[in-house]
Design a protein around this motif. Sequence first.
Motif, PDB file in Angstrom:
ATOM      1  N   ARG A 152      -9.869 -19.082   1.712  1.00  7.76           N
ATOM      2  CA  ARG A 152      -8.898 -18.459   2.631  1.00  7.76           C
ATOM      3  C   ARG A 152      -8.844 -17.068   2.327  1.00  7.76           C
ATOM      4  N   GLU A 153      -8.840 -16.290   3.329  1.00  8.41           N
ATOM      5  CA  GLU A 153      -9.195 -14.755   3.295  1.00  8.41           C
ATOM      6  C   GLU A 153      -7.556 -14.110   3.439  1.00  8.41           C
ATOM      7  N   ILE A 154      -7.227 -13.253   2.527  1.00  9.26           N
ATOM      8  CA  ILE A 154      -6.245 -12.373   2.658  1.00  9.26           C
ATOM      9  C   ILE A 154      -6.456 -11.063   2.299  1.00  9.26           C
ATOM     10  N   THR A 155      -5.780 -10.119   3.269  1.00  9.70           N
ATOM     11  CA  THR A 155      -6.323  -8.773   2.778  1.00  9.70           C
ATOM     12  C   THR A 155      -4.820  -7.877   2.443  1.00  9.70           C
ATOM     13  N   VAL A 156      -4.799  -7.284   1.602  1.00  8.25           N
ATOM     14  CA  VAL A 156      -3.475  -6.629   1.197  1.00  8.25           C
ATOM     15  C   VAL A 156      -3.984  -5.207   1.042  1.00  8.25           C
ATOM     16  N   GLN A 157      -3.413  -4.133   2.163  1.00  3.57           N
ATOM     17  CA  GLN A 157      -3.465  -2.710   2.013  1.00  3.57           C
ATOM     18  C   GLN A 157      -2.370  -2.020   1.337  1.00  3.57           C
ATOM     19  N   VAL A 158      -2.871  -1.208   0.598  1.00  8.80           N
ATOM     20  CA  VAL A 158      -2.012  -0.379  -0.476  1.00  8.80           C
ATOM     21  C   VAL A 158      -2.195   1.029  -0.346  1.00  8.80           C
ATOM     22  N   ASP A 159      -1.192   1.712   0.297  1.00 12.36           N
ATOM     23  CA  ASP A 159      -1.124   2.977   0.284  1.00 12.36           C
ATOM     24  C   ASP A 159      -0.522   3.762  -1.114  1.00 12.36           C
ATOM     25  N   THR A 160      -1.273   4.461  -1.778  1.00 10.34           N
ATOM     26  CA  THR A 160      -1.055   4.765  -3.210  1.00 10.34           C
ATOM     27  C   THR A 160      -0.510   6.231  -2.970  1.00 10.34           C
ATOM     28  N   ALA A 161      -0.218   6.710  -1.899  1.00  9.03           N
ATOM     29  CA  ALA A 161       0.450   7.876  -1.668  1.00  9.03           C
ATOM     30  C   ALA A 161       2.085   7.879  -1.745  1.00  9.03           C
ATOM     31  N   ILE A 162       2.557   6.822  -1.495  1.00  4.74           N
ATOM     32  CA  ILE A 162       3.840   6.509  -1.459  1.00  4.74           C
ATOM     33  C   ILE A 162       4.493   6.440  -2.788  1.00  4.74           C
ATOM     34  N   ASP A 163       5.819   6.594  -3.150  1.00  2.77           N
ATOM     35  CA  ASP A 163       6.217   6.483  -4.138  1.00  2.77           C
ATOM     36  C   ASP A 163       6.419   5.042  -4.740  1.00  2.77           C
ATOM     37  N   GLY A 164       6.601   3.989  -3.814  1.00  5.37           N
ATOM     38  CA  GLY A 164       6.716   2.896  -4.188  1.00  5.37           C
ATOM     39  C   GLY A 164       8.413   2.519  -4.555  1.00  5.37           C
ATOM     40  N   MET A 165       8.716   1.323  -4.574  1.00  2.68           N
ATOM     41  CA  MET A 165       9.998   0.778  -4.690  1.00  2.68           C
ATOM     42  C   MET A 165      10.308   0.345  -6.025  1.00  2.68           C
ATOM     43  N   HIS A 166      11.445   0.936  -6.560  1.00  2.00           N
ATOM     44  CA  HIS A 166      11.774   0.201  -8.007  1.00  2.00           C
ATOM     45  C   HIS A 166      12.314  -1.339  -7.970  1.00  2.00           C
TER      46      HIS A 166
END
Length: 826
Positions: A308-322
């Motif tokens: 099973r193939e899953i791709t997760v895109q992560v934008d490290t430029a955002i601050d993220g959610m606490h």
Amino acid sequence: MEKDHLKAGQIMSVQIVEDCSAAQHSHGDIELLYILSGYVQVTVGSENQSLKERDILVINANREHSYIGSEGMLMARFLISLQGIKEMMGQSIVLLRCCSAREQHEAFSSLRFLIGRILNDILTHNNSQIYRNSLYYQMLHILTSNFLIPPEEIHYRTDVDKDELRLQEIFAYIRTNYRHNIRLKDLAQHLFLSETYVSKYISQKCGINFVGLVNHIRLEYAMDDLIESDVSIIHLAMDNGFVSVAAFNHYFQQAYQMNPSAFRKRYRQQRREQQERVKNIQKEQEVKQRIDAFLREEADGGTAYDRREITVQVDTAIDGMHFEKANLVAVINVGTAVELLDAGLRAQLLASQRRLGFRYVRFWNLYGEGMNFDIHAKGPLNFNRLDNILDFLLEHQLRPYIELGCKPYRILRTTKTAVRDDYAPNGDFRDLQEEREFYRQLAVHLEQRYGDKEVANWFFELRMKEHSVFQGSQFSYTPLSAADHQQFFREFDAVAAVLQQSLPSLRLGGGGFPVQHYGREELQACVERWLKNHVRPAFISMTGFPYHLEQHEGDMYFEKRITDEEFIRHNVQLMERVLASVGLAGVPIHLSEYAMSLSSRNAMNDSCYRGAFLMRTLISCVSCQNLLMGQWLFSDLHSEYKDTRGLLFGGSGLVTRDGIPKPAWFAFDFFHACHDRFLAMEEHCLVTGGEDIGYRLVCHNGKHLNYHYYMTPEDQVDGRAISTYLEDRDVLCLHIVLRHLKNGRYIIRQRRIDDGDGSIQDEWNELDCMEGLTSLEVRHLAKITMAHLSIRHRQVEDGTLQLDLELRPDEIRYLEISKSLDWLES
């Protein structure tokens, strides 16, 4: 012995063949061979083919063939109904060209995947044919979609054996009409050939004349009825096209050197003897162990399983959610108060405190046996042993989470049977006045010894008392009524008033709602009644276990397992909706007890499955607000008893009674190591952190439990065959793409737990589940039960870092991405 026929109505069957060879023979159905280990030399007609491990070969119906297997050979042999395929496809001729040793085709991977599922189903002892048949039909779809020679091409392809084609037409005609009077003239007209040619052709190719061939096929079908049914010999002869019983007996005697009745009697006696031998020897188990070993290798290589193939895109430029990471691992349940006096349990707690991140230690039965309280006596109470417990916790920066009231010391095999069910000898309070006096003295003492400011950091929980009825080791459960609820609310008001008189900042909440037993309307009505003219709780507590109530007799109920493996998230969401509907959206929810099983004799508690289950649960609750979670249970010390002789016994603990971490322990360890800002979240993955603090990820390949698990009593789950309770063993290919990183050199650290690394259950299985291990052997197991560690450097040049991870079934993994030291120094 090979099985050469299918039962009536069967589309396919599978047989595991070990260390076997077969002389030249043919049969009226298609045969598929799949080599699990060793090699096999197959002769089909005049062609020889060498098959090695994982090779697939299809032998068309009515083709003469033989094979010789190597020593140690293990093979899956499928019989596929030729007539069934013809009927489903509406074709009179079906020929397949399928041999992985001769050609490469992507469809072979799909076939291996489905065969792997079928072999796994064999290991589960699944009595339901629904799932097995669904896999058979998927195999047929792949075979006919990719390896079928189209009818319009058969007569023009040079690689198709003309004899094979003509023979199949002859056999197809006879098999279609064998119940009726078949004449050579009719067959010749069907083939557009002369009777003389057809007669000579059959004699030359089959070694018997036309009449002999027809009776041979009739005998083949009659044999199925003879050994599988109780049909009389006369009906059996007539139903299969013989002109008389005498003719049937004559041909049967020629073929088998005995009459049909004697054959039936001898065959059934031999089958009974064989079945009895199988019960008394380990051969069947050994074969299944070999199949299981093969499937494990396939999972490692990913060849026979879906990737099973899953791709997760992560934008490290955002601050993220606490998110409140600390609250999801904040509480650990340890047991009764007196258990916290045990030096061994204390040592285990301190060894795990930093790694797991729990801040609250939850315990109950303050006035239970061994605490030196006499709640019925007049005069001052002796709090020395309670002080010993509280002082220990506070000295090590741990806070008490105290469940008030009394509940039985209960160790369950299943929800209907118990190993132990003891109530405290002191019993419970005789009346509300006696209860008030106890809590008045407790509050005064805590205020004098620790002060209101300190006690304000603790939690106190008062729960509704359940109605459980035991007779011997059997028990049933009765749901709480509206009157029971009102009695609890009055008790809560009284206890809150007494405690807060001396400790005004004390946090008292509770309820202990088993949400899985309520519908939304019933739960909402109960909470509304609590708030009406009663003290408002500091928090609402609930439990989470995978069971629902089922009525048994009269007003008695018992708890039955549910198959919803997302039940914790669903129950929490239900409570959130209920609180919001009654105007309590901000009130904290305490999931004070939750687990994948109530049983303390369920081998799944010791497995990698539980570790993946907990990781999946923690990730799914990241977005929940005002939620405090308490895992049931910390140590197997709580559930050991007279029957627990082995190292593992299916206890609910995160650690064994010897303090060795189970896979579930590592799930908390990995999750606690994450940052409290998440950048991306997917069912199988959580990405946390940022440029300033680095990136930390957790992921899992959690599997779902299959029909076999839910049909097996929880205390009978086999810890040596955990994989047979899983729906599949597919590998998860997780592609995590981090974008907008600063270019440079990064260090990637990974730790993982799976059935090959760090699982105490699998390590103990390797020792044949030996009881009576020496202290040196136990220390050895403790030393090797560690997460597998790997460290790699990666250069980022375009602001993008892609991580390609392959996760085995029920594997959990932690990754830490940080800037390299040489980069920092520069």
